[in-house]
Motif scaffolding. Structure first.
Motif, PDB file in Angstrom:
ATOM      1  N   GLU A   1      -4.897  -3.418  -9.782  1.00  0.00           N
ATOM      2  CA  GLU A   1      -3.620  -3.852 -10.352  1.00  0.00           C
ATOM      3  C   GLU A   1      -2.624  -4.284  -9.283  1.00  0.00           C
ATOM      4  N   THR A   2      -2.634  -3.637  -8.126  1.00  0.00           N
ATOM      5  CA  THR A   2      -1.684  -3.996  -7.069  1.00  0.00           C
ATOM      6  C   THR A   2      -2.224  -5.083  -6.147  1.00  0.00           C
ATOM      7  N   GLY A   3      -3.520  -5.319  -6.188  1.00  0.00           N
ATOM      8  CA  GLY A   3      -4.130  -6.332  -5.337  1.00  0.00           C
ATOM      9  C   GLY A   3      -4.533  -7.558  -6.126  1.00  0.00           C
ATOM     10  N   LEU A   4      -5.791  -7.602  -6.507  1.00  0.00           N
ATOM     11  CA  LEU A   4      -6.357  -8.778  -7.161  1.00  0.00           C
ATOM     12  C   LEU A   4      -5.600  -9.186  -8.424  1.00  0.00           C
ATOM     13  N   PHE A   5      -5.304  -8.237  -9.286  1.00  0.00           N
ATOM     14  CA  PHE A   5      -4.640  -8.579 -10.548  1.00  0.00           C
ATOM     15  C   PHE A   5      -3.255  -9.171 -10.297  1.00  0.00           C
ATOM     16  N   ALA A   6      -2.510  -8.602  -9.347  1.00  0.00           N
ATOM     17  CA  ALA A   6      -1.163  -9.095  -9.062  1.00  0.00           C
ATOM     18  C   ALA A   6      -1.203 -10.535  -8.561  1.00  0.00           C
ATOM     19  N   VAL A   7      -2.175 -10.850  -7.726  1.00  0.00           N
ATOM     20  CA  VAL A   7      -2.291 -12.207  -7.202  1.00  0.00           C
ATOM     21  C   VAL A   7      -2.757 -13.163  -8.297  1.00  0.00           C
ATOM     22  N   MET A   8      -3.742 -12.760  -9.076  1.00  0.00           N
ATOM     23  CA  MET A   8      -4.259 -13.639 -10.124  1.00  0.00           C
ATOM     24  C   MET A   8      -3.266 -13.851 -11.262  1.00  0.00           C
ATOM     25  N   ARG A   9      -2.432 -12.870 -11.500  1.00  0.00           N
ATOM     26  CA  ARG A   9      -1.456 -12.965 -12.593  1.00  0.00           C
ATOM     27  C   ARG A   9      -0.488 -14.135 -12.387  1.00  0.00           C
ATOM     28  N   ARG A  10      -0.333 -14.573 -11.172  1.00  0.00           N
ATOM     29  CA  ARG A  10       0.570 -15.700 -10.893  1.00  0.00           C
ATOM     30  C   ARG A  10       0.053 -17.016 -11.483  1.00  0.00           C
ATOM     31  N   GLN A  11      -1.233 -17.063 -11.756  1.00  0.00           N
ATOM     32  CA  GLN A  11      -1.812 -18.267 -12.354  1.00  0.00           C
ATOM     33  C   GLN A  11      -1.831 -18.067 -13.869  1.00  0.00           C
ATOM     34  N   GLU A  12      -1.085 -18.886 -14.555  1.00  0.00           N
ATOM     35  CA  GLU A  12      -0.858 -18.694 -15.982  1.00  0.00           C
ATOM     36  C   GLU A  12      -2.141 -18.539 -16.795  1.00  0.00           C
TER      37      GLU A  12
ATOM     38  N   GLY B   1      -7.981 -18.726   0.712  1.00  0.00           N
ATOM     39  CA  GLY B   1      -7.868 -17.815   1.852  1.00  0.00           C
ATOM     40  C   GLY B   1      -6.596 -16.991   1.885  1.00  0.00           C
ATOM     41  N   PRO B   2      -5.414 -17.632   1.785  1.00  0.00           N
ATOM     42  CA  PRO B   2      -4.175 -16.843   1.793  1.00  0.00           C
ATOM     43  C   PRO B   2      -4.088 -15.856   0.629  1.00  0.00           C
ATOM     44  N   ASP B   3      -4.617 -16.250  -0.544  1.00  0.00           N
ATOM     45  CA  ASP B   3      -4.622 -15.334  -1.689  1.00  0.00           C
ATOM     46  C   ASP B   3      -5.448 -14.090  -1.363  1.00  0.00           C
ATOM     47  N   TRP B   4      -6.637 -14.313  -0.810  1.00  0.00           N
ATOM     48  CA  TRP B   4      -7.515 -13.175  -0.479  1.00  0.00           C
ATOM     49  C   TRP B   4      -6.897 -12.308   0.610  1.00  0.00           C
ATOM     50  N   ALA B   5      -6.198 -12.934   1.559  1.00  0.00           N
ATOM     51  CA  ALA B   5      -5.516 -12.146   2.596  1.00  0.00           C
ATOM     52  C   ALA B   5      -4.463 -11.251   1.952  1.00  0.00           C
ATOM     53  N   GLU B   6      -3.752 -11.774   0.961  1.00  0.00           N
ATOM     54  CA  GLU B   6      -2.747 -10.978   0.258  1.00  0.00           C
ATOM     55  C   GLU B   6      -3.396  -9.826  -0.514  1.00  0.00           C
ATOM     56  N   VAL B   7      -4.527 -10.110  -1.181  1.00  0.00           N
ATOM     57  CA  VAL B   7      -5.258  -9.052  -1.891  1.00  0.00           C
ATOM     58  C   VAL B   7      -5.666  -7.964  -0.900  1.00  0.00           C
ATOM     59  N   ASP B   8      -6.224  -8.385   0.236  1.00  0.00           N
ATOM     60  CA  ASP B   8      -6.661  -7.415   1.253  1.00  0.00           C
ATOM     61  C   ASP B   8      -5.498  -6.582   1.785  1.00  0.00           C
ATOM     62  N   GLU B   9      -4.363  -7.233   1.986  1.00  0.00           N
ATOM     63  CA  GLU B   9      -3.190  -6.521   2.498  1.00  0.00           C
ATOM     64  C   GLU B   9      -2.671  -5.487   1.501  1.00  0.00           C
ATOM     65  N   ALA B  10      -2.752  -5.802   0.221  1.00  0.00           N
ATOM     66  CA  ALA B  10      -2.242  -4.900  -0.822  1.00  0.00           C
ATOM     67  C   ALA B  10      -3.222  -3.787  -1.164  1.00  0.00           C
ATOM     68  N   THR B  11      -4.454  -3.937  -0.719  1.00  0.00           N
ATOM     69  CA  THR B  11      -5.508  -2.999  -1.098  1.00  0.00           C
ATOM     70  C   THR B  11      -5.978  -2.251   0.132  1.00  0.00           C
ATOM     71  N   PRO B  12      -5.842  -0.919   0.145  1.00  0.00           N
ATOM     72  CA  PRO B  12      -6.309  -0.166   1.303  1.00  0.00           C
ATOM     73  C   PRO B  12      -7.820  -0.297   1.465  1.00  0.00           C
ATOM     74  N   ALA B  13      -8.256  -0.172   2.691  1.00  0.00           N
ATOM     75  CA  ALA B  13      -9.698  -0.218   2.970  1.00  0.00           C
ATOM     76  C   ALA B  13     -10.384   0.934   2.263  1.00  0.00           C
ATOM     77  N   PRO B  14     -11.596   0.705   1.776  1.00  0.00           N
ATOM     78  CA  PRO B  14     -12.309   1.800   1.104  1.00  0.00           C
ATOM     79  C   PRO B  14     -12.595   2.945   2.068  1.00  0.00           C
ATOM     80  N   ALA B  15     -12.624   4.137   1.513  1.00  0.00           N
ATOM     81  CA  ALA B  15     -12.945   5.321   2.322  1.00  0.00           C
ATOM     82  C   ALA B  15     -14.378   5.207   2.811  1.00  0.00           C
ATOM     83  N   PRO B  16     -14.632   5.689   4.011  1.00  0.00           N
ATOM     84  CA  PRO B  16     -16.010   5.627   4.503  1.00  0.00           C
ATOM     85  C   PRO B  16     -16.929   6.452   3.613  1.00  0.00           C
ATOM     86  N   ARG B  17     -18.111   5.936   3.392  1.00  0.00           N
ATOM     87  CA  ARG B  17     -19.096   6.628   2.569  1.00  0.00           C
ATOM     88  C   ARG B  17     -19.834   7.651   3.422  1.00  0.00           C
ATOM     89  N   ALA B  18     -20.316   8.684   2.750  1.00  0.00           N
ATOM     90  CA  ALA B  18     -21.108   9.686   3.452  1.00  0.00           C
ATOM     91  C   ALA B  18     -22.371   9.024   3.977  1.00  0.00           C
TER      92      ALA B  18
END
Length: 151
Positions: free
Chosen positions: A45-56, A119-136
Motif C-alpha cells: 500500500e505504501t509502495g507499489l499501490f501508492a505509485v500505481m494509484r497515480r495512473q487513473e 525506472g523512476p517509478d520503481w525507484a520510488e517503490v523501492d524507496e518506500a518499501t523496506p528491504a526484505p528481512a534476510p531469510r534463514a
C-alpha cells in the motif's frame, strides 16, 4: 510473489490449527499469518499501490485490493476471537478470499505494473518499501530430514 507463497503456507498451518481445535495453536497460527501478511500489505500500500494509484486506469483496482486487505484482517481477527470454536466455514472463506486476492495481484496487478511503471517509478517503490528481512539459511547437508552428502 515469494511472500505470497509464505503467506499461503502459513494459512495452511492456520487451517490445520483450527481443525485441531486448540485455542493456543489457533492464536499462534493467526499470529504467524498476521506477522507475514501485515508487513506485506503495508509495503504494497505504501509502495507499489501508492505509485500505481497515480495512473487513473489502476485507481479502482488498487482501491479494491486495499479493501480486500481490510477484509482479510477482519477475517483473521474473527478467527482469533473464535479460537478453538472457530466455524470451519470462516476459515474456508478466509483461505478462499486470500487465494483470490493473491491471484488478482500475481496475475493482474503485478504484470500490469511491469508494463506501466518505468525506472523512476520503481525507484520510488523501492524507496518506500523496506528491504526484505534476510531469510534463514538452508539447513546444512546431513541435517535432520535430509540425506547426508556421501559424495
Amino acid at each position: 510473489m515469494a511472500e505470497h507463497t509464505e503467506i499461503i503456507n502459513a494459512a495452511g498451518e492456520l487451517r490445520r490449527a483450527c481443525e485441531g481445535g486448540r485455542a493456543p495453536q489457533v492464536a499462534a497460527a493467526v499470529d504467524r499469518v498476521e506477522a507475514l501478511l501485515h508487513p506485506h500489505t503495508r509495503d504494497e500500500e505504501t509502495g507499489l499501490f501508492a505509485v500505481m494509484r497515480r495512473q487513473e486506469e489502476f485507481t479502482d483496482h488498487i482501491d479494491s485490493l486495499c479493501s480486500e486487505h481490510t477484509t482479510l484482517d477482519a477475517q483473521l481477527e474473527a478467527i482469533r476471537r473464535a479460537g478453538a470454536g472457530v466455524d470451519p466455514a470462516l476459515v474456508d472463506t478466509f483461505l478462499h478470499d486470500l487465494r483470490h486476492h493473491i491471484d488478482r495481484e500475481d496475475n493482474g496487478l503485478f504484470p500490469a505494473a511491469a508494463i506501466a511503471l518505468d525506472g523512476p517509478d520503481w525507484a520510488e517503490v523501492d524507496e518506500a518499501t523496506p528491504a526484505p528481512a534476510p531469510r534463514a539459511p538452508a539447513p546444512p547437508a546431513g541435517a535432520r530430514g535430509q540425506a547426508p552428502d556421501r559424495g
